[in-house]
Design an enzyme around this catalytic site. Structure first.
Site, mmCIF file in Angstrom:
data_model
loop_
_atom_site.group_PDB
_atom_site.id
_atom_site.type_symbol
_atom_site.label_atom_id
_atom_site.label_comp_id
_atom_site.label_asym_id
_atom_site.label_seq_id
_atom_site.Cartn_x
_atom_site.Cartn_y
_atom_site.Cartn_z
ATOM 1 C CD GLU A 72 -8.490 -2.476 -6.212
ATOM 2 O OE1 GLU A 72 -8.155 -3.937 -6.147
ATOM 3 O OE2 GLU A 72 -7.240 -2.078 -5.776
ATOM 4 C CG ASP A 123 -7.068 0.700 -0.139
ATOM 5 O OD1 ASP A 123 -7.015 -0.544 0.453
ATOM 6 O OD2 ASP A 123 -6.588 0.913 -1.383
#
Ligand code: 5GP
Length: 342
Positions: A200, A282
């Protein structure tokens, strides 16, 4: 746009506490005035950016507002209802079980409450199937991770199939994935599916080991896997050989500044390889978005036809952790909805 809202959708990457809408948040804020929290502290609005670190500060504020069993039940039901209203037919919600000593909330009660919210939505005939992924916050280290796996395993056996897997999330700059491998391996061995946040942020140096030893069943973000951004061909090859789908969240990555602009999003890279990519929100509350908006954004940024958008939403069924009979039902549902949309 009506097409994107009517499009039947699958949401596979949604953190419960990050998905709370402005309306629900205002309700929580007004119920807890002593906390002195303003709306602007819980969401990142249009055109605004934050660093990933600042995003994690936002979650701390939200967790102060949502700290009782009643809160969890209320927000979970609201979030599921909002996804249903946006045309999501299958949702995998994920959340980190929390103990809150001052309210008596326990991790077990936390999970039970989310499952109860899912049950109540089903009873109210909401047009959405919901499953739950128990989340590990990597910040809390290997022992808590192992406890969380045990909790998830208990619920996998007792929740009538609602708990299907495990998520690994939390601040990616903290800790090394290697230390969590025993917990993740145990989870995999007992039949929990694994959706891991991977790569990420740049140079996490854990990707290769996690991909080789587990591998995960899905990857969250995977922003820095490919060579153009400092990853490598060998990482890309590993993901492709194992055919691990990616959960991609455009607005989240741009607002959280791990991706410079929409057109630079790694959706472009993986999509042109033909690799399974699933568009997700998300944190639809924190990042002020909706899944229909994410599909529209991907289509306008990468020039996808309506046919291609349809294929993308349908492909997501196969990437879910739903049991085969439910996947089959969802495919039938897509087939029956198609004529109403085209
Ligand atoms: P919760 O698990 O409390 O329902 O949802 C909020 C939590 O999800 C955060 O505290 C964090 O652990 C995790 N989370 C939400 N969004 C992100 C993200 O973009 N990246 C990572 N690594 N974790 C996230």
């Amino acid at each position: 746009d009506l097409f994107y809202r009517q499009l039947p959708k699958v949401e596979l990457h949604a953190h419960l506490n990050g998905s709370v809408s402005v309306a629900t948040m205002e309700n929580l804020i007004s119920r807890k005035p002593h906390l002195n929290i303003q709306q602007s502290m819980t969401a990142i609005h249009k055109g605004q950016r934050r660093t990933l670190d600042e995003c994690f500060q936002v979650f701390k504020v939200i967790h102060q507002l949502i700290d009782t069993e009643e809160d969890i039940l209320m927000v979970a039901k609201a979030v599921i209802g909002e996804f249903a209203a946006d045309g999501v037919k299958y949702l995998e919600l994920r959340s980190t079980p929390r103990d809150e000593a001052h309210t008596g909330l326990t991790k077990r009660k936390y999970v039970e409450t989310v499952i109860e919210a899912i049950r109540q939505c089903k009873q109210e005939d909401l047009d959405i199937e919901v499953r739950f992924l128990v989340a590990i916050d990597r910040r809390n280290g290997p022992e808590v991770a192992m406890e969380t796996v045990k909790l998830a395993e208990d619920f996998m056996l007792s929740s009538d199939g609602v708990v299907v897997g495990l998520d690994l999330s939390g601040d990616p700059t903290v800790g090394h994935g290697r230390d969590l491998l025993p917990a993740l391996q145990k989870a995999k061995n007992c039949g929990l599916k694994l959706a891991l946040h991977l790569s990420e942020v740049p140079s996490q140096k854990e990707e290769s080991e996690l991909l080789l030893t587990l591998p995960p069943d899905r990857i969250g973000h995977g922003t820095f896997l490919h060579p153009e951004v400092g990853g490598s061909k060998s990482l890309v090859d590993k993901v492709r050989e194992r055919n691990v789908p990616l959960e991609l969240c455009l607005t989240s990555n741009v607002k959280g500044q791990t991706v410079a602009s929409y057109d630079k999003h790694h959706f472009g890279y993986w999509y042109q390889l033909g690799h399974p990519c699933v568009l997700c929100t998300d944190d639809k509350g924190v990042f002020s978005t909706e899944l229909s908006q994410e599909y529209q954004l991907a289509a306008s940024t990468f020039g996808l036809s309506q046919e291609a958008v349809w294929a993308l939403s349908q492909q997501a069924i196969g990437c879910s952790f739903a049991p085969d009979h439910l996947k089959e039902q969802l495919h039938q549902r897509w087939a029956s909805l198609r004529p109403h949309i085209f």
